[in-house]
Scaffold this motif. Structure first.
Motif, mmCIF file in Angstrom:
data_model
loop_
_atom_site.group_PDB
_atom_site.id
_atom_site.type_symbol
_atom_site.label_atom_id
_atom_site.label_comp_id
_atom_site.label_asym_id
_atom_site.label_seq_id
_atom_site.Cartn_x
_atom_site.Cartn_y
_atom_site.Cartn_z
ATOM 1 N N GLN A 1 0.839 -1.208 0.000
ATOM 2 C CA GLN A 1 0.000 0.000 0.000
ATOM 3 C C GLN A 1 0.869 1.251 0.000
ATOM 4 O O GLN A 1 0.605 2.203 -0.740
ATOM 5 C CB GLN A 1 -0.936 0.006 1.218
ATOM 6 C CG GLN A 1 -1.858 1.213 1.261
ATOM 7 C CD GLN A 1 -2.856 1.225 0.122
ATOM 8 O OE1 GLN A 1 -3.558 0.245 -0.101
ATOM 9 N NE2 GLN A 1 -2.928 2.320 -0.615
ATOM 10 N N LEU A 2 1.925 1.241 0.802
ATOM 11 C CA LEU A 2 2.823 2.398 0.860
ATOM 12 C C LEU A 2 3.538 2.603 -0.474
ATOM 13 O O LEU A 2 3.623 3.733 -0.973
ATOM 14 C CB LEU A 2 3.831 2.236 1.996
ATOM 15 C CG LEU A 2 4.820 3.380 2.199
ATOM 16 C CD1 LEU A 2 4.107 4.715 2.387
ATOM 17 C CD2 LEU A 2 5.731 3.074 3.386
ATOM 18 N N ILE A 3 4.034 1.533 -1.056
ATOM 19 C CA ILE A 3 4.696 1.633 -2.368
ATOM 20 C C ILE A 3 3.711 2.187 -3.399
ATOM 21 O O ILE A 3 4.050 3.079 -4.184
ATOM 22 C CB ILE A 3 5.255 0.265 -2.809
ATOM 23 C CG1 ILE A 3 6.409 -0.157 -1.888
ATOM 24 C CG2 ILE A 3 5.698 0.298 -4.272
ATOM 25 C CD1 ILE A 3 6.814 -1.613 -2.020
ATOM 26 N N HIS A 4 2.504 1.681 -3.390
ATOM 27 C CA HIS A 4 1.455 2.151 -4.303
ATOM 28 C C HIS A 4 1.191 3.635 -4.094
ATOM 29 O O HIS A 4 1.113 4.412 -5.052
ATOM 30 C CB HIS A 4 0.180 1.331 -4.092
ATOM 31 C CG HIS A 4 -0.981 1.823 -4.879
ATOM 32 N ND1 HIS A 4 -1.946 2.656 -4.333
ATOM 33 C CD2 HIS A 4 -1.326 1.631 -6.168
ATOM 34 C CE1 HIS A 4 -2.840 2.936 -5.254
ATOM 35 N NE2 HIS A 4 -2.494 2.324 -6.378
ATOM 36 N N ASP A 5 1.054 4.054 -2.838
ATOM 37 C CA ASP A 5 0.773 5.453 -2.543
ATOM 38 C C ASP A 5 1.905 6.374 -3.010
ATOM 39 O O ASP A 5 1.647 7.449 -3.560
ATOM 40 C CB ASP A 5 0.520 5.651 -1.047
ATOM 41 C CG ASP A 5 -0.771 4.991 -0.574
ATOM 42 O OD1 ASP A 5 -1.602 4.590 -1.417
ATOM 43 O OD2 ASP A 5 -0.947 4.872 0.657
ATOM 44 N N ILE A 6 3.131 5.943 -2.798
ATOM 45 C CA ILE A 6 4.282 6.743 -3.251
ATOM 46 C C ILE A 6 4.299 6.824 -4.780
ATOM 47 O O ILE A 6 4.515 7.892 -5.354
ATOM 48 C CB ILE A 6 5.609 6.181 -2.694
ATOM 49 C CG1 ILE A 6 5.644 6.342 -1.167
ATOM 50 C CG2 ILE A 6 6.812 6.869 -3.338
ATOM 51 C CD1 ILE A 6 6.793 5.598 -0.486
ATOM 52 N N ALA A 7 4.038 5.704 -5.436
ATOM 53 C CA ALA A 7 3.994 5.703 -6.905
ATOM 54 C C ALA A 7 2.893 6.630 -7.411
ATOM 55 O O ALA A 7 3.115 7.420 -8.349
ATOM 56 C CB ALA A 7 3.786 4.284 -7.431
ATOM 57 N N ARG A 8 1.721 6.575 -6.814
ATOM 58 C CA ARG A 8 0.612 7.438 -7.241
ATOM 59 C C ARG A 8 0.956 8.910 -7.018
ATOM 60 O O ARG A 8 0.614 9.760 -7.833
ATOM 61 C CB ARG A 8 -0.682 7.078 -6.499
ATOM 62 C CG ARG A 8 -1.223 5.692 -6.803
ATOM 63 C CD ARG A 8 -1.617 5.491 -8.231
ATOM 64 N NE ARG A 8 -2.812 6.232 -8.531
ATOM 65 C CZ ARG A 8 -3.294 6.426 -9.746
ATOM 66 N NH1 ARG A 8 -2.681 5.914 -10.785
ATOM 67 N NH2 ARG A 8 -4.385 7.120 -9.942
ATOM 68 N N HIS A 9 1.631 9.189 -5.913
ATOM 69 C CA HIS A 9 2.051 10.560 -5.617
ATOM 70 C C HIS A 9 2.948 11.109 -6.728
ATOM 71 O O HIS A 9 2.936 12.311 -7.007
ATOM 72 C CB HIS A 9 2.778 10.598 -4.271
ATOM 73 C CG HIS A 9 3.350 11.927 -3.925
ATOM 74 N ND1 HIS A 9 2.564 12.988 -3.504
ATOM 75 C CD2 HIS A 9 4.622 12.389 -3.951
ATOM 76 C CE1 HIS A 9 3.340 14.031 -3.287
ATOM 77 N NE2 HIS A 9 4.598 13.702 -3.546
ATOM 78 N N HIS A 10 3.697 10.217 -7.364
ATOM 79 C CA HIS A 10 4.611 10.629 -8.435
ATOM 80 C C HIS A 10 4.037 10.362 -9.825
ATOM 81 O O HIS A 10 4.775 10.288 -10.808
ATOM 82 C CB HIS A 10 5.964 9.934 -8.256
ATOM 83 C CG HIS A 10 6.695 10.416 -7.036
ATOM 84 N ND1 HIS A 10 7.275 11.658 -6.959
ATOM 85 C CD2 HIS A 10 6.891 9.834 -5.832
ATOM 86 C CE1 HIS A 10 7.819 11.824 -5.766
ATOM 87 N NE2 HIS A 10 7.595 10.734 -5.063
ATOM 88 N N GLY A 11 2.721 10.210 -9.906
ATOM 89 C CA GLY A 11 2.058 10.087 -11.199
ATOM 90 C C GLY A 11 2.132 8.715 -11.825
ATOM 91 O O GLY A 11 1.793 8.553 -12.995
ATOM 92 N N GLY A 12 2.542 7.717 -11.062
ATOM 93 C CA GLY A 12 2.644 6.362 -11.593
ATOM 94 C C GLY A 12 1.669 5.429 -10.918
ATOM 95 O O GLY A 12 0.643 5.859 -10.388
ATOM 96 N N SER A 13 2.000 4.171 -10.940
ATOM 97 C CA SER A 13 1.194 3.168 -10.251
ATOM 98 C C SER A 13 2.105 2.027 -9.848
ATOM 99 O O SER A 13 3.220 1.892 -10.347
ATOM 100 C CB SER A 13 0.063 2.660 -11.147
ATOM 101 O OG SER A 13 -0.832 1.874 -10.377
#
Length: 131
Positions: free
Chosen positions: A77-89
């Motif tokens: 979940q944390l990895i996902h959230d960080i990726a989303r924060h940077h425009g990714g997934s």
């Protein structure tokens, strides 16, 4: 994630769910297969690719909730959230619950993503795509 995961208990839970709700598992399998095919055929459309990875993440999360297993671990979940924060997934790779996550981040956001993900305590395994 720095956390190993034994897949066998996850597989047993999914088998149990398949016995209780075969229609759900059939739908999951069909949707998952369709998304994976799309992901492997998308060329030069970063947004479409990340959207499909996001849909796969949500599908896996739903399966985990339905089968009462931790496919989307706290780390994922944390990895996902960080990726989303940077425009990714990002999504778990394999059975989930630990081990490895796959993140797709645009080149212009990679440095910031790597900074944030390593600051959160994760290890980066860089992969290159074949053209």
């Amino acid at each position: 994630t720095k956390r190993a995961q034994d897949t066998r208990p996850f597989v047993q839970q999914v088998i149990s769910l398949a016995q209780k709700d075969p229609v759900y598992i059939d739908n999951f399998s069909n949707q998952s297969s369709l998304l994976c095919k799309k992901i492997t055929t998308i060329k030069n459309d970063y947004r479409l690719l990340t959207d499909n990875i996001e849909q796969l993440y949500l599908l896996l999360n739903d399966l985990g909730q339905k089968a009462d297993i931790d496919i989307i671990s706290t780390e994922h979940q944390l990895i996902h959230d960080i990726a989303r924060h940077h425009g990714g997934s990002a999504k778990p790779s394999g059975a989930g619950g630990g081990d490895v996550a796959m993140a797709l981040i645009s080149i212009e956001h990679q440095t910031a993503f790597i900074h944030d993900i390593t600051h959160a305590g994760f290890i980066i395994i860089k992969l290159k795509t074949a053209h």
